[in-house]
Design a protein around this motif. Structure first.
Motif: not given
Length: 308
Positions: A89-94
């Motif tokens: 989640f720190h590298y890609a959105p929901t």
């Protein structure tokens, strides 16, 4: 006035959906609130441990923790899965989580079940596999045309998370632990193993985030996600059946991806919309609902003929 079993089932189902959808949104908030993965995993399992361990000791039910099965499940579905998922989640959105994590879990579970338990694919699994591979192929082409990069590090971490959750699910079925034992075993053993390592060796950054953000995330992930959602999901299955409960709750991450657009100001490209729709169809298998409705209609028609 007491609720019927069906009404209770839907109450538990909606509760589970809200928490699971909330997990997707709040896990993304960790990145926006500068809460690192090492910290949230430690806080999550520490709080769950402080709640569950006294209950087990009071009820004298802690002996099952000495078996190897709860420990194995905790390492796979607790420590490793959480570290991978929260990091992603720190590298890609929901929206990426809905596609590469939640969308891939059903098919990864089917593949792992085939490898570990020799459980052959049924026609529904084959259909899902074909749909998902096609969707991912088309989506990668669209993403490449949009940005020149089809997939990122976060997508890879989400997919690895799906693999480990699939292994956890199959082993849980194989070990035949109750939901209560599985929940307690994962939470307690994860805390026992991970928290000392975290305290002694892993980087910490508890001073950067706002205290209220840390408190909110700890309570939500340590109590609602670990404890409440597990129990409500099991109760929903008891009252509505595994297929209906599983299918409806699988909608939660996809709905969260849509809500993330206005709530978190996340972009949603054509490629992501296509991926969300396609992976949701592959994961939820809506044709099975149609088949069940046809069977139900035929049964009702037969009952009418017999009564007349």
């Amino acid at each position: 006035m007491a609720l019927s079993d069906r009404a209770q089932g839907y109450f538990f189902l909606i509760t589970t959906m809200c928490i699971w959808g909330g997990f997707t949104l709040t896990a993304r908030l960790n990145a926006l609130w500068h809460i690192n993965t090492w910290d949230i995993v430690a806080l999550r399992f520490s709080l769950a441990f402080l709640i569950l361990m006294p209950i087990l000791l009071y009820r004298r039910e802690a002996s099952f923790l000495l078996k190897k099965e709860p420990f194995i499940l905790a390492m796979i579905g607790g420590v490793i899965y959480c570290l991978l998922a929260y990091s992603a989640f720190h590298y890609a959105p929901t929206a990426h989580a809905a596609i590469f994590l939640n969308g891939c879990i059903p098919i990864c579970t089917a593949i792992v079940a085939f490898i570990l338990m020799k459980q052959a694919f049924d026609r529904h699994t084959w259909a899902s596999l074909i749909i998902m591979i096609t969707v991912l192929g088309i989506m990668s082409l669209l993403m490449y045309r949009e940005s020149g990069i089809p997939f990122g590090a976060g997508d890879g971490l989400f997919f690895l998370s799906a693999i480990f959750w699939a292994i956890f699910t199959v082993l849980l079925r194989k070990f035949q632990l109750s939901a209560w034992q599985a929940m307690c075993g994962v939470a307690i053993w994860s805390a026992v193993i991970y928290v000392p390592i975290y305290v002694l060796f892993l980087p910490k950054d508890l001073s950067t985030p706002e205290p209220q953000h840390l408190m909110f995330q700890t309570i939500f992930h340590g109590i609602f996600v670990v404890i409440i959602a597990t129990l409500t999901y099991v109760e929903a299955i008891k009252r509505l059946g595994a297929f209906k409960a599983g299918s409806i709750t699988n909608l939660a991450p996809f709905l969260a991806a849509i809500l993330a657009v206005p709530l978190l100001n996340e972009p949603l490209s054509i490629a992501m919309l296509f991926g969300l729709l396609g992976m949701a169809i592959g994961a939820l298998q809506p044709w099975r609902w149609l088949g069940r409705q046809d069977a139900l209609s035929q049964k009702l028609e037969q009952q009418k003929k017999q009564s007349s």
